[in-house]
Design a protein around this motif. Sequence first.
Motif, PDB file in Angstrom:
ATOM      1  N   LYS A  85     -10.825   4.360   1.859  1.00 11.41           N
ATOM      2  CA  LYS A  85     -10.597   5.080   0.601  1.00 11.41           C
ATOM      3  C   LYS A  85      -9.802   4.197  -0.340  1.00 11.41           C
ATOM      4  N   LEU A  86     -10.157   4.221  -1.639  1.00 12.72           N
ATOM      5  CA  LEU A  86      -9.429   3.418  -2.603  1.00 12.72           C
ATOM      6  C   LEU A  86      -8.056   4.031  -2.870  1.00 12.72           C
ATOM      7  N   VAL A  87      -7.009   3.227  -2.723  1.00  4.62           N
ATOM      8  CA  VAL A  87      -5.660   3.713  -3.025  1.00  4.62           C
ATOM      9  C   VAL A  87      -4.989   2.741  -4.003  1.00  4.62           C
ATOM     10  N   THR A  88      -4.150   3.304  -4.852  1.00  6.39           N
ATOM     11  CA  THR A  88      -3.445   2.491  -5.841  1.00  6.39           C
ATOM     12  C   THR A  88      -2.261   1.788  -5.184  1.00  6.39           C
ATOM     13  N   VAL A  89      -2.101   0.523  -5.502  1.00  2.10           N
ATOM     14  CA  VAL A  89      -1.055  -0.303  -4.906  1.00  2.10           C
ATOM     15  C   VAL A  89       0.290   0.023  -5.556  1.00  2.10           C
ATOM     16  N   THR A  90       1.369  -0.113  -4.792  1.00  2.00           N
ATOM     17  CA  THR A  90       2.711   0.092  -5.345  1.00  2.00           C
ATOM     18  C   THR A  90       3.440  -1.247  -5.406  1.00  2.00           C
ATOM     19  N   SER A  98       9.612  -4.582   1.133  1.00  2.00           N
ATOM     20  CA  SER A  98       9.484  -5.732   0.225  1.00  2.00           C
ATOM     21  C   SER A  98      10.705  -5.832  -0.693  1.00  2.00           C
ATOM     22  N   TYR A  99      11.147  -4.664  -1.165  1.00  2.00           N
ATOM     23  CA  TYR A  99      12.313  -4.597  -2.050  1.00  2.00           C
ATOM     24  C   TYR A  99      13.552  -5.123  -1.322  1.00  2.00           C
ATOM     25  N   LEU A 134       8.820  -0.850  -9.153  1.00  2.00           N
ATOM     26  CA  LEU A 134       7.976  -0.427 -10.269  1.00  2.00           C
ATOM     27  C   LEU A 134       7.137   0.782  -9.899  1.00  2.00           C
ATOM     28  N   GLY A 135       6.874   0.888  -8.596  1.00  2.00           N
ATOM     29  CA  GLY A 135       5.959   1.944  -8.186  1.00  2.00           C
ATOM     30  C   GLY A 135       4.545   1.631  -8.628  1.00  2.00           C
ATOM     31  N   VAL A 145       0.836  -1.200   0.000  1.00  2.00           N
ATOM     32  CA  VAL A 145       0.000   0.000   0.000  1.00  2.00           C
ATOM     33  C   VAL A 145       0.872   1.251   0.000  1.00  2.00           C
ATOM     34  N   SER A 146       1.983   1.213   0.754  1.00  2.00           N
ATOM     35  CA  SER A 146       2.764   2.444   0.938  1.00  2.00           C
ATOM     36  C   SER A 146       4.149   2.326   0.329  1.00  2.00           C
ATOM     37  N   ASP A 147       4.778   3.463   0.087  1.00  2.00           N
ATOM     38  CA  ASP A 147       6.150   3.492  -0.405  1.00  2.00           C
ATOM     39  C   ASP A 147       7.101   2.843   0.600  1.00  2.00           C
ATOM     40  N   GLU A 148       6.817   3.059   1.903  1.00  2.00           N
ATOM     41  CA  GLU A 148       7.673   2.454   2.922  1.00  2.00           C
ATOM     42  C   GLU A 148       7.551   0.932   2.860  1.00  2.00           C
TER      43      GLU A 148
END
Lengths: 587, 587
Positions: B457-462, B175-176, B439-440, B167-170
């Motif tokens: 709220k709908l959020v785009t997955v990273t 995961s990376y 990939l972001g 869900v988040s950049d963090e």
Amino acid sequence: MPTRLSHLFLRTLREDPAEAEVTSHRLLLRAGYIRRQAPGIFAWLPLGLRVKAKVEAIIREEMMVAGAQEVHFPALLPKEPYEVTGRWDEYGSGIFRLKDRKDADYLLAPTHEEVFTLLVKDMYTSYKDLPVCLYQIQDKYRDEARPRAGLLRGREFTMKDAYSFDVSDEGLDVSYQAQRDAYERIFARLGLNYVIVTADAGAMGGSRSEEFLHPTEVGEDSFVRNASGYAANVEAFRTVVPASIPLDGLPAAEVFESPNTPTIASLVDFVNTNHAHPTGREWTAADTLKNVVLALTHLDGTRELIAVGLPGDREVELSRIEIAFSPATVEAATEEDFAKNAALVKGYIGPWSLGGPVLGAEATSKVRFFVDPRVVDGTAWITGANLHERHALNVTAGRDFVADGVIEASDVREGDPAPDGSGPVEIARGMEIGHVFQLGRKYAEALGLKVLDENGKLVTVTMGSYGIGVTRILAVIAETNNDEKGLIWPENVAPFDVHVIATGKDEAVYEAAEKIVADLEAARYDVLFDDRPKASPGVKFGDAELIGVPRIIIVGKGLVDGVVEVWNRRTGERRSVPVAEVLSHLS
Amino acid sequence: MPTRLSHLFLRTLREDPAEAEVTSHRLLLRAGYIRRQAPGIFAWLPLGLRVKAKVEAIIREEMMVAGAQEVHFPALLPKEPYEVTGRWDEYGSGIFRLKDRKDADYLLAPTHEEVFTLLVKDMYTSYKDLPVCLYQIQDKYRDEARPRAGLLRGREFTMKDAYSFDVSDEGLDVSYQAQRDAYERIFARLGLNYVIVTADAGAMGGSRSEEFLHPTEVGEDSFVRNASGYAANVEAFRTVVPASIPLDGLPAAEVFESPNTPTIASLVDFVNTNHAHPTGREWTAADTLKNVVLALTHLDGTRELIAVGLPGDREVELSRIEIAFSPATVEAATEEDFAKNAALVKGYIGPWSLGGPVLGAEATSKVRFFVDPRVVDGTAWITGANLHERHALNVTAGRDFVADGVIEASDVREGDPAPDGSGPVEIARGMEIGHVFQLGRKYAEALGLKVLDENGKLVTVTMGSYGIGVTRILAVIAETNNDEKGLIWPENVAPFDVHVIATGKDEAVYEAAEKIVADLEAARYDVLFDDRPKASPGVKFGDAELIGVPRIIIVGKGLVDGVVEVWNRRTGERRSVPVAEVLSHLS
């Protein structure tokens, strides 16, 4: 490490997916084993991949026992070897073809006979190197016209295909039997009911050929069998040929006017009204010879009309006729075909032959005429006279006409006698799960696979090919191991050995369950652990029933009394077992 | 059961195959691990398949530790998802495309970002379901223009590709890092030397991106590194930008006649002869601004000319320029391009800009002009005047011209300063064996993968994507573990644990060897047993050295004294060991 449901990539579905046609497809989708990507093309989710790996492991073990060695070919292969054997053309639109950037032709291989043949040719040169049996477990592609029933008939599927290479026919028999025995062991270990039926070679060419059919209503193959052990697929069934009748003294053929009798029923009515049977009985459809015009399409694209004569009480069975003319395909003649052949008088076509006597002045034709095996010399028929509104009586095979050939043209029916004299057959439906096949020297001949024999002479190798549909087998297991609640896997292919469920909100329950799971893992059980803290017992039990691990352990309220419930998914039995005895209870 | 060489499907080659370009390819062919089927397409023989399975097992173990779950997608996939993300077009002729019988477009997927994205979209809906990391080990296809070096650059290859969803950049960072750590463990276990280099996103789009390069002369990637730990691939290397110079008081530009000076060298000579440097030193190529006309081909097929200005002592590096204009491709402008653009005076092209000052009356052009990062404001150059046989001195950036953009246009050289200030770099060659990539939100955005966050709220997955080339790794291991006699596998990926050789004709030797093999198998060693009765010791030793199992036991003449020889393939050391001590000696 156990697999935790809180973490497992899984979302079970409450509703049956609209796309699912059969039970296995419906349940494998709902329980999160597979997902559709395109018609007949699926992705495997973690649960499905586990079952597939277990099926593959069983196959590998039995291939090793059978002395077969594993190799692996790509799906993408160049056209050339398939062109040499003719299969590039024979498969028609049934395979995926493509070109690379240099415009070279490739295919996604439907099976790998050609490249296995070339591999052995590349490696081996002497009779001393043989026999050898090689196999692979590999993803295959076929561009099925009607992919259906989920994994049962996909366009992408995993197959174990094996190929044997021998110097002698006797050697091939041994190699064939080794694979056949391995298949029997594999299906026995998988608990799969099967019938071994004699099969026809079809497009593959070769000699001995048997299919392993799993009897099931959702199967797409018809086969015949009887209680005495006879079994064959419909294409391989051979009609019992009646004795021929001496021609001497048989009544002469007699043409009569027969207005408005284009069908067998109208013809029989007409004859019963106007021409009494010599014995006084009624004429029936079985007394008539029905002559059907068909169109062959040969590999080179040319279209050839043929006619086939069969008793009027039988139906034409195109799949059986196709065997006789393979690799040509067969279909009914069109109005256009009739229009182009004036000698074919639709509704009044009679027998003829290109070489023998011709009945009816206008029936000279370039169309080859074949008969059903029942049309033996001396049999007399009511049939068309090749003239508009004319039929004939006592048209006698071997006297009034001689066919260009005898082919299996008719349908097979409940009660038809088996060719081995074992009595009447019944018709059943089945799903092909394996096929063993003596290819003989067809591929080795075409691709030049020869070895030096004991006398230093080059001899052509003889081959067998042996296939099992891995993903289809998995679907058949799912199709036969389920109830209204979900899947019920046999132990040796279940995605996990044990499914442990912790219920309720009590921390102590989860801790006790963790301990049980750890003990099970230490004892080499593969464990699926439902550790979801917020899911209700009902959701957890429902998921367990849907997923279908055969042994379920419920850790819950009983824990205060030191017991857990051991639930047999197949029988439904739930038994309280002291925590300390869980391991011994399972083993 | 041991694998017996008398039975194993194997024929080692004495000669180097003509097709083999590099050591790994040559030895894997000669030792019977693989066989070529088509350019860049191979079949795996029993020995090769065993090594491949061991590499895959190590990867699977580390993926499990990293919390990634295994799934499996088909190679054949429909066009649509790849069209949505634009990759259907971007891959150009680099992928295999085909149509099914209904004329629908399919591809053999080069990687699976799109369908993993859609799978997660199909299954998951909430932030609570994330993070999840999925992977597969799967056969991939790419239509490489120049397949080469055997498995190192094939058109078919096995890849482990993993995809993370957060869900988040963090979360993505975590995961990376988990995959990056897993890769480090995998390469360590495989004994593979590697450098982690900063990579440019290229066609994939996204943010953080690192490649695992194995340094090797046969590698096809160039990268830069220095002793302080800086490493990047050539495309990702960033030029150190010099400080700009105040424009006030700089000498004015001055056009001069310069006949016969179409090259940098001739121009420098001419200027040194006719225009003394104010400080008295010689002018050099570094004082000139070389303006190169290039042609972009955009995805929609349109061709656009651009010009790029860089110091005359530098070479244009198309692969670095391409990054700036991706997904467009870049090539040198043709004579035809010049002919169509009269303002481009070949050999005398000077800087200009569409928006800023223009030098030379005829230079008005629609061609965008970019500069190398070294061309900062205040730098003065000798350069073309956009007039035939005219150049100019003191042409000053920011005053006489303003570029349309700054791009990395020049080659990278030994001694160039690293952008992180860690000192000069050296250039090395490497083979990419792994790639980790943030990939972001590009794919999730394109394909609509959104989940509900904590506030509903709908959020785009990273997303991240992480690839390891399984078959390439195997080839790199072969490339780095060999000697002139053959392969020398590391123990954990060797096709067998022990290679037992019985020598001579003495029955007792073979019986003793059988006993030793049985003991080894009982102790869970995987044994290759050379039981060939007629092969000479020389042939057997030669095959053992070629095949490369690291531990070899020779049962032969020493047996009368109760000893066998234990041969370390890597060190070459041979040691006599009493038969009774073989097991303890190995462990």
